[in-house]
Design a protein around this motif. Structure first.
Motif, short mmCIF file in Angstrom:
data_model
loop_
_atom_site.label_atom_id
_atom_site.label_comp_id
_atom_site.label_asym_id
_atom_site.label_seq_id
_atom_site.Cartn_x
_atom_site.Cartn_y
_atom_site.Cartn_z
N LYS A 103 -55.33 38.13 122.26
CA LYS A 103 -54.24 37.08 122.54
C LYS A 103 -54.27 36.43 124.05
O LYS A 103 -53.47 35.46 124.04
N ASP A 104 -54.77 37.42 124.81
CA ASP A 104 -55.07 36.66 126.21
C ASP A 104 -55.90 35.75 126.40
O ASP A 104 -56.07 35.03 127.54
N VAL A 156 -56.73 33.28 123.81
CA VAL A 156 -56.48 32.15 122.87
C VAL A 156 -55.03 31.34 123.09
O VAL A 156 -54.13 32.08 123.75
N ASN A 157 -55.10 30.14 123.00
CA ASN A 157 -54.01 29.26 123.22
C ASN A 157 -54.12 28.02 122.59
O ASN A 157 -54.99 27.75 121.83
N GLU A 158 -53.27 27.03 122.89
CA GLU A 158 -53.49 25.70 122.13
C GLU A 158 -54.79 24.96 122.37
O GLU A 158 -55.12 24.09 121.52
N ASN A 159 -55.27 25.15 123.40
CA ASN A 159 -56.59 24.61 123.61
C ASN A 159 -57.71 25.43 123.21
O ASN A 159 -58.75 24.90 123.54
N ASN A 160 -57.47 26.75 122.99
CA ASN A 160 -58.67 27.50 122.53
C ASN A 160 -58.16 28.26 121.58
O ASN A 160 -57.93 29.62 121.56
#
Length: 276
Positions: A240-241, A243-247
């Protein structure tokens, strides 16, 4: 589908004058030309002669580009002593000490990789590394190495794998850019490869590279592999560290038990089952 263990040439019951039909590979899978030029060599990282930042940088680079590297000049007295005796004779006391030292080495490598990709240094201090396994493989001379493989093309279902190669006999090959590259045996060095589990956790940044083992007609080869596995209940997913909205996450979330079942059921088609 046959498991990997059933595909080892080392499982042949007797020395044979010809390759058993069940071990003959399809034409497209048989060993071909191997790249051995220095520009295609697997990276070798000196653990004894450089500082931590240098080692971390090149471990990350090798893991991103090859999924394989070798670590040389492992100078701890206990590991060097265990390694020497281990080569001479597989006895319980030595195996125990050897695995303890390899666990330390594996955790150090994982800690350095965590620094490189932006994870907490202790990310791999719990259930993700609590179920290691040690296996020894012996490959006898093969009457016709052009027809078969010691181990077929695969990715390891591990976090990482640490391999002690035979010091004098070639066999391990890594697939990169459509070519098979020999992994040169180096005395007192270990081959380290990124497992498919770490490829998932890193969301594809680190490569769980395909590799295989070829045979030869004259010389036996023995290798010893230390696999770092999670507990069956461990959740395997992109961290989770990372991944984000761009990844966005590339892979599904599943337990290691589910992953392992899929791995042995699907074989080379496993990655399609893992994609999110």
């Amino acid at each position: 589908m046959e498991t990997l263990d059933n595909m080892f040439v080392s499982n042949w019951s007797n020395v044979r004058s010809s390759v058993p039909p069940s071990y003959i590979q399809p034409i497209e899978n048989r060993p071909g030309n191997v790249i051995s030029s220095s520009c295609k060599a697997i990276p070798v990282i000196d653990f004894g002669g450089h500082d931590r930042d240098y080692i971390a940088k090149y471990i990350l680079k090798a893991s991103e580009e090859f999924g394989f590297f070798q670590v040389s000049k492992i100078t701890t007295t206990s590991l060097s002593h265990s390694l020497y005796i281990f080569r001479m004779l597989l006895i319980s006391e030595v195996v125990g000490k050897y695995t303890q030292e390899l666990r330390k080495l594996g955790l150090k490598i994982l800690e350095l990789l965590c620094e490189g990709i932006g994870l907490d240094q202790e990310y791999f201090c719990g259930e993700l590394v609590e179920n290691p396994a040690l296996t020894a493989h012996h490959y006898p001379p093969c009457p016709n190495p052009s027809l078969t493989l010691g181990v077929v093309k695969h990715r390891d279902p591990s976090i990482i794998t640490i391999l002690l190669q035979d010091e004098k006999v070639h066999g391990l090959q890594v697939h990169k850019d459509g070519e098979w590259i020999e992994v040169e045996p180096i005395p007192n060095a270990f081959v380290v490869n990124i497992g498919l589990l770490l490829q998932i956790i890193s969301n594809g940044r680190l490569i769980g590279a395909e590799h295989r083992v070829v045979t030869n007609s004259s010389t036996p080869r023995t290798s010893v592999a230390y696999f770092i596995y999670p507990s069956p209940e461990s959740i395997i997913e992109p961290s989770k560290d990372l991944v984000n909205e761009n990844n966005a996450p590339i892979y599904k979330s599943m337990t290691f038990g589910e992953f392992r079942m899929n791995f042995f059921n699907k074989g080379a088609n496993i990655e399609a089952e893992l994609l999110s």
